[in-house]
Scaffold this motif. Structure first.
Motif, PDB file in Angstrom:
ATOM      1  N   LEU A 271      -2.834  -1.609  10.678  1.00 18.48           N
ATOM      2  CA  LEU A 271      -3.712  -2.640  11.234  1.00 18.48           C
ATOM      3  C   LEU A 271      -3.294  -4.034  10.767  1.00 18.48           C
ATOM      4  O   LEU A 271      -3.198  -4.970  11.557  1.00 18.48           O
ATOM      5  N   LEU A 272      -3.011  -4.149   9.466  1.00 20.02           N
ATOM      6  CA  LEU A 272      -2.706  -5.472   8.934  1.00 20.02           C
ATOM      7  C   LEU A 272      -1.364  -5.969   9.428  1.00 20.02           C
ATOM      8  O   LEU A 272      -1.191  -7.158   9.714  1.00 20.02           O
TER       9      LEU A 272
ATOM     10  N   GLU B 222       7.776  -7.594   9.032  1.00 23.05           N
ATOM     11  CA  GLU B 222       6.943  -6.417   8.767  1.00 23.05           C
ATOM     12  C   GLU B 222       6.873  -5.481   9.962  1.00 23.05           C
ATOM     13  O   GLU B 222       6.887  -4.266   9.800  1.00 23.05           O
TER      14      GLU B 222
ATOM     15  N   TYR C  46      -1.722  -6.880  13.132  1.00 24.60           N
ATOM     16  CA  TYR C  46      -2.530  -8.076  13.349  1.00 24.60           C
ATOM     17  C   TYR C  46      -1.729  -9.348  13.049  1.00 24.60           C
ATOM     18  O   TYR C  46      -1.731 -10.296  13.818  1.00 24.60           O
ATOM     19  N   ALA C  47      -1.040  -9.341  11.887  1.00 22.90           N
ATOM     20  CA  ALA C  47      -0.331 -10.563  11.509  1.00 22.90           C
ATOM     21  C   ALA C  47       0.924 -10.753  12.358  1.00 22.90           C
ATOM     22  O   ALA C  47       1.363 -11.877  12.583  1.00 22.90           O
TER      23      ALA C  47
ATOM     24  N   TYR D  28      -6.698   6.574   5.972  1.00 24.26           N
ATOM     25  CA  TYR D  28      -7.166   5.213   5.675  1.00 24.26           C
ATOM     26  C   TYR D  28      -5.999   4.337   5.202  1.00 24.26           C
ATOM     27  O   TYR D  28      -5.885   3.167   5.580  1.00 24.26           O
TER      28      TYR D  28
ATOM     29  N   THR E 142     -10.132  -7.719   5.274  1.00 25.96           N
ATOM     30  CA  THR E 142      -9.341  -8.153   6.429  1.00 25.96           C
ATOM     31  C   THR E 142      -9.611  -9.613   6.786  1.00 25.96           C
ATOM     32  O   THR E 142      -8.808 -10.224   7.487  1.00 25.96           O
TER      33      THR E 142
ATOM     34  N   PRO F 221      -7.212  -3.643   1.621  1.00 25.28           N
ATOM     35  CA  PRO F 221      -8.452  -2.845   1.818  1.00 25.28           C
ATOM     36  C   PRO F 221      -8.804  -1.954   0.622  1.00 25.28           C
ATOM     37  O   PRO F 221      -9.907  -2.095   0.069  1.00 25.28           O
TER      38      PRO F 221
ATOM     39  N   TRP G 157     -15.853  -8.658  12.751  1.00 31.67           N
ATOM     40  CA  TRP G 157     -15.966  -7.308  12.191  1.00 31.67           C
ATOM     41  C   TRP G 157     -16.931  -7.326  11.006  1.00 31.67           C
ATOM     42  O   TRP G 157     -17.673  -6.372  10.788  1.00 31.67           O
TER      43      TRP G 157
ATOM     44  N   ALA H 174      -6.694 -10.547   4.806  1.00 28.29           N
ATOM     45  CA  ALA H 174      -5.409  -9.870   4.946  1.00 28.29           C
ATOM     46  C   ALA H 174      -4.844  -9.899   6.360  1.00 28.29           C
ATOM     47  O   ALA H 174      -3.645  -9.721   6.538  1.00 28.29           O
ATOM     48  N   THR H 175      -5.690 -10.107   7.382  1.00 30.29           N
ATOM     49  CA  THR H 175      -5.125 -10.159   8.725  1.00 30.29           C
ATOM     50  C   THR H 175      -4.438 -11.502   8.991  1.00 30.29           C
ATOM     51  O   THR H 175      -3.750 -11.646   9.986  1.00 30.29           O
ATOM     52  N   SER H 176      -4.643 -12.451   8.096  1.00 29.62           N
ATOM     53  CA  SER H 176      -4.046 -13.761   8.314  1.00 29.62           C
ATOM     54  C   SER H 176      -2.564 -13.736   7.974  1.00 29.62           C
ATOM     55  O   SER H 176      -2.060 -12.749   7.469  1.00 29.62           O
TER      56      SER H 176
ATOM     57  N   SER I  30      -4.748   1.127   7.222  1.00 28.69           N
ATOM     58  CA  SER I  30      -4.743  -0.195   6.585  1.00 28.69           C
ATOM     59  C   SER I  30      -3.383  -0.857   6.764  1.00 28.69           C
ATOM     60  O   SER I  30      -3.288  -2.037   7.104  1.00 28.69           O
TER      61      SER I  30
ATOM     62  N   ILE J  33       0.822  -1.213   0.000  1.00 34.85           N
ATOM     63  CA  ILE J  33       0.000   0.000   0.000  1.00 34.85           C
ATOM     64  C   ILE J  33       0.856   1.262   0.000  1.00 34.85           C
ATOM     65  O   ILE J  33       0.338   2.376  -0.072  1.00 34.85           O
TER      66      ILE J  33
ATOM     67  N   SER K 181     -13.392  -2.970   3.019  1.00 35.76           N
ATOM     68  CA  SER K 181     -12.099  -3.020   3.708  1.00 35.76           C
ATOM     69  C   SER K 181     -12.140  -4.094   4.782  1.00 35.76           C
ATOM     70  O   SER K 181     -11.204  -4.883   4.938  1.00 35.76           O
TER      71      SER K 181
ATOM     72  N   ALA L 236     -11.558 -10.892  12.548  1.00 38.31           N
ATOM     73  CA  ALA L 236     -12.028 -10.131  11.384  1.00 38.31           C
ATOM     74  C   ALA L 236     -13.405 -10.619  10.944  1.00 38.31           C
ATOM     75  O   ALA L 236     -14.180  -9.856  10.377  1.00 38.31           O
TER      76      ALA L 236
ATOM     77  N   HIS M 290      -2.072 -11.939   2.900  1.00 38.64           N
ATOM     78  CA  HIS M 290      -1.623 -10.912   3.826  1.00 38.64           C
ATOM     79  C   HIS M 290      -0.876  -9.830   3.048  1.00 38.64           C
ATOM     80  O   HIS M 290       0.320  -9.917   2.826  1.00 38.64           O
TER      81      HIS M 290
END
Lengths: 394, 475
Positions: A266-267, A276, A270-271, A259, B252, B268, B172, B255-257, A263, A204, B248, B169, B263
């Protein structure tokens, strides 16, 4: 400073350009001294200043192409501001030279030993190598300068007499131009900024970079409108309705930018993959936490809440105040992305951060202002001009 | 005839461009009411409608039977299995949620951007949104396995002291889709109120009573319009972030995996662009069909409208293409061999065909619309819009199916859809079309009050004096 409302030109552009030129020269001279004091600091500060002003020029190019592609009416009266901003891009190409000269200092992947010692870095060597990096940077600027020149020349030619064919050719340049813009801006972000931490990657990142450029360019529109109106120019041409629209777009791009940041964060949070999270770990803890919070609160939350209202977007001084704040936050954003590669432990502000900003910015604003004041401030022959002036947006 | 009939929506979207609806001649306010209400009021339902309804209702019944069998037997009737634990159901879920997004974009974002041409298709597109979200919501609900425990997904206080995992997620999703559905219905219904009043004022007997209840006491006074327009603007403001947030959140899910190929931080915005793209594909398909089957609406859904929709298809198609390119590049740039393998496997592995269908339909087909002639050719647009949705369905398939080769080659397994997988997909189309046909028959499919608001005569300065001008503006 004198404005002639018949020709829509400044008959006397005032001392602003001279002041900016002096600031630019002084900034460059002091930064040159800085190079001999601390070359590493100089190059990193330079990179922040260079990307800051380049993104504003790129924003000008973007908004000009969007104007032509959408056939917008409201933006006719402010279109010249975007054109003037993009016309400063050729000078930014000149200021890319120190980045290329400092490539060995800025980017870890230029060090053959580091590459040889890292399996990952050697895998990336096909992309991250000095000749290819230089070629790419030259290529990006070639594309941007070509587009900016084409669009500006055709737009100025219209002032002598409107030609529908030429108006259409602006559209045909902007279509493919937008594709070229999207790809070059993305890869410029990857090259100049993302490769500072060469093991880290984020798909992104190009969109984040673009989001900052788009927000800042609307902020520059707001500041410029406020400045020229303060000098009595276009006071009845650019109305609160136009400021409202500029403010709305600035707000929208601010949300877009936030945003993108969210994005990415958050990603990665989370992972929780070490390759990263390294990016955020560098920006969290020790001295960087405070700056991260400034970016979250000052860069997004506070302006988001305050700019939602109608009043601040329509008032000349309130809009300009928010715009200047968001430009400052754009600098913080770039600093936050770039500087941890130099000062890993904590934020160490240097006087060179200031002098490089003044050096590059002085010249950027000098060329911007010179272009703007040399040509009519509005596209006088545009058939949509009358409708644009009478805009009622609500 | 009461004062509800000739509602003019005076200030909604006071933009400049010539209203699309008026470009074929210049209908009067009454013409608008008569044409659109006429479709709802006519007693003789056309034969094609009964045929289409018969087919889609049968497919819907087929869906219900399959759901019953699913609950009786278990989700083993689908092709889902380890390693592809998520098969068609999630593909269909994401596909349908995506379809909905165009409706919200048209009704909210294009409203805020003062795009007056949207008035001819927004009612239509918003209805599509609601029905698509219904189809979407079905799949996660029936996929939970223990369907009797579905209420666990809602944060209901209960004696078991069990709460949903708010860090998931998938939770969500429940909130995002739930919010989206609620906001879409409210927005749609708010827009409908003046039109229900128009129908009420034209009707007699029990119909008048029904429409009167639906119109919620609308009288069309100045004060009502003032409140109405503020409510509409605020709902547009509320719906705008939903265009971005819902898909978005859906992205997730993946993408949160820590699954390579899933990932990716671009997910989003990439999903949002794809959602709008597929939704516009669906709106275009349905609008062309409606235009063919209901000749009176041709004056409203003009070629100019389709021209603009084709441009948005091209734009969003290229955004999706951008994401494909950046993902592929970053997979290489990451230096991570697992990440790289996923993408090479997508493009050249056993499911390569679906990858290239996706790429051709989503990136190459929209390039047709560089040509103005093709943007205005309804047959080309119709085929392209269907291909877009084929491509977007395959995009989700490609993403989900990349599970078939994970870290351990010993656990690699191909995914084979069963007849039930196909049947559920077909059934969801049946449900969607059934609802849509009912909408076409019983609800005014074009927002009458809004179209009237963008007619030239609705502009108080239209007659030259004190010209606010720019009738010829826009492009």
């Amino acid at each position: 400073m004198q404005f002639d409302s018949q020709t829509h030109r400044f008959t006397d552009p005032g001392p602003f350009a001279r002041i900016m030129l002096l600031a630019g020269i002084a900034g460059l001279a002091l930064s040159a001294v800085g190079y001999f004091v601390d070359a590493r600091q100089f190059f990193f500060s330079w990179l922040v200043a260079f990307t800051f002003w380049t993104t504003i020029g790129l924003g000008g190019l973007f908004i000009t192409m969007v104007h032509h592609l959408t056939g917008a009416t409201w933006s006719v009266v402010v279109r010249r501001i975007g054109e003037a901003l993009m016309c400063a891009l050729p000078w930014m190409a000149l200021f890319a030279i120190p980045v290329l000269l400092g490539i060995g200092v800025l980017y870890e992947w230029t060090d053959p030993e580091a590459v040889a010692g890292s399996e990952m870095l050697s895998r990336k060597a096909g992309y991250l190598n000095i000749p290819f990096f230089v070629i790419r940077t030259v290529f990006y600027f070639a594309v941007w300068i070509l587009l900016a020149r084409l669009l500006a020349m055709k737009s100025l030619a219209q002032d002598a007499g409107w030609d529908d064919k030429r108006a259409h050719s602006l559209l045909t340049v902007s279509g493919p131009g937008m594709i070229a813009f999207a790809l070059t801006v993305t890869f410029a972000a990857f090259d100049w900024l993302m490769s500072l931490q060469p093991l880290w990657y984020s798909t992104i990142y190009g969109l984040w970079f673009f989001g900052g450029a788009a927000t800042s360019v609307m902020a520059m529109f707001a500041v410029t409108v406020s400045a020229i109106q303060a000098k009595g120019a276009l006071t009845d041409v650019i109305t609160p309705e136009h400021r409202h629209d500029i403010g709305k777009l600035m707000f929208a791009f601010l949300v877009f930018w936030g945003y993108m940041h969210l994005s990415q964060y958050l990603l990665i949070w989370y992972a929780n993959l070490p390759e990263e999270t390294a990016f955020y770990k560098m920006r969290w803890g020790a001295g960087w936490t405070a700056m991260s919070w400034i970016l979250v609160a000052g860069g997004f939350v506070v302006p988001f809440i305050l700019l939602m209202a109608r009043g601040p977007k329509r008032g000349r001084s309130t809009l300009a105040a928010f715009a200047i704040w968001l430009l400052l936050m754009h600098w913080v954003d770039l600093y936050w992305n770039i500087m941890p590669a130099l000062h890993e432990q904590t934020v160490i502000l240097s006087w060179m951060d200031l002098t490089t900003m003044a050096g590059v910015g002085g010249f950027f604003l000098f060329f911007f202002w010179r272009w703007l004041t040399r040509h009519p401030l509005i596209p006088v022959t545009d058939p949509k001009l009358a409708a644009s002036i009478r805009l009622v947006s609500g | 005839m009461g004062n509800g009939t000739e509602h003019v929506n005076p200030t909604t979207e006071t933009a400049k461009s010539a209203p699309a609806a008026a470009s074929n001649g210049n209908p009067s306010f009454h013409d608008v009411s008569a044409t659109i209400s006429g479709i709802v009021e006519r007693r003789d339902t056309p034969l094609w409608w009964w045929i289409a309804f018969g087919i889609s209702a049968t497919m819907t019944l087929g869906l219900l039977v399959q759901i019953a069998w699913l609950f009786w037997t278990g989700i083993g009737i689908w092709g889902n299995n380890i390693p592809v634990g998520w098969g068609f159901p999630i593909v269909n879920f994401v596909f349908w949620v995506g379809i909905g997004h165009a409706g919200t974009l048209i009704s909210a974002i294009l409203f805020l951007l003062r795009q007056r041409w949207r008035t001819s298709i927004n009612r239509f597109a918003e209805a599509m949104t609601i029905f698509a979200v219904i189809c979407a919501g079905l799949f996660p609900a029936i996929h939970v396995g223990r369907v009797w425990a579905i209420y666990w997904m809602f944060p209901l206080p209960n004696q078991m002291e069990m709460w949903p995992n708010f860090r998931s997620a998938l939770m969500w999703d429940v909130f995002a889709v739930g919010t989206y559905f609620t906001a879409s219905v409210l927005f749609w219904y708010t827009g409908l109120v003046p039109d229900w009043a128009t129908l009420r004022d034209r009707a007699r007997g029990w119909r008048q009573k029904v429409y009167g209840i639906l119109a919620l006491g609308w009288r069309g006074g100045n004060r009502q319009w003032k409140h109405y327009e503020m409510a509409y603007l605020l709902l547009a403001g509320v719906a705008t972030p939903l265009v971005l947030s819902v898909h978005s959140v859906v992205s997730t899910d993946f993408a949160t995996s820590m699954v390579f190929g899933w990932h990716s931080t671009i997910f989003p915005p990439y999903f949002v662009a794809g959602a709008i793209f597929s939704g516009f594909g669906m709106v275009t398909t349905l609008a062309i069909l409606a235009r063919a089957l209901y000749p009176p609406v041709r004056d409203f859904m003009t070629l100019d409208t389709f021209d603009k929709m084709a441009k948005i298809l091209m734009l969003t198609g290229m955004m999706v293409g951008y994401a494909y390119i950046i993902e592929f590049f970053t997979a290489w740039y990451s230096g991570n061999e697992y990440e790289q393998y996923v993408f090479i496997n997508r493009a050249f592995g056993p499911y390569a065909v679906s990858y290239w269908i996706m790429f051709a339909c989503n990136v190459i087909v929209p390039q047709l619309f560089w040509s103005k002639k093709l943007r205005r050719s309804l047959p080309v647009l119709f085929i392209a819009s269907i291909l877009v949705n084929v491509g977007m369905w395959f995009e989700r398939f490609v993403i989900v199916i990349s599970l078939h080769r994970d870290f351990l080659p010993s656990s690699w397994e191909m995914f084979k859809p069963t007849a039930f997988d196909i049947g559920f997909l077909a059934g969801s189309f049946g449900l969607f079309l059934t609802l849509f046909l009912l909408f076409l028959r019983f609800v005014p499919m074009v927002a009458m009050a809004e179209v009237k608001g963008v007619l030239p005569q609705a502009d108080p300065h239209a007659n030259g004096h004190h010209d606010r001008g720019g009738k010829e503006g826009g492009r």
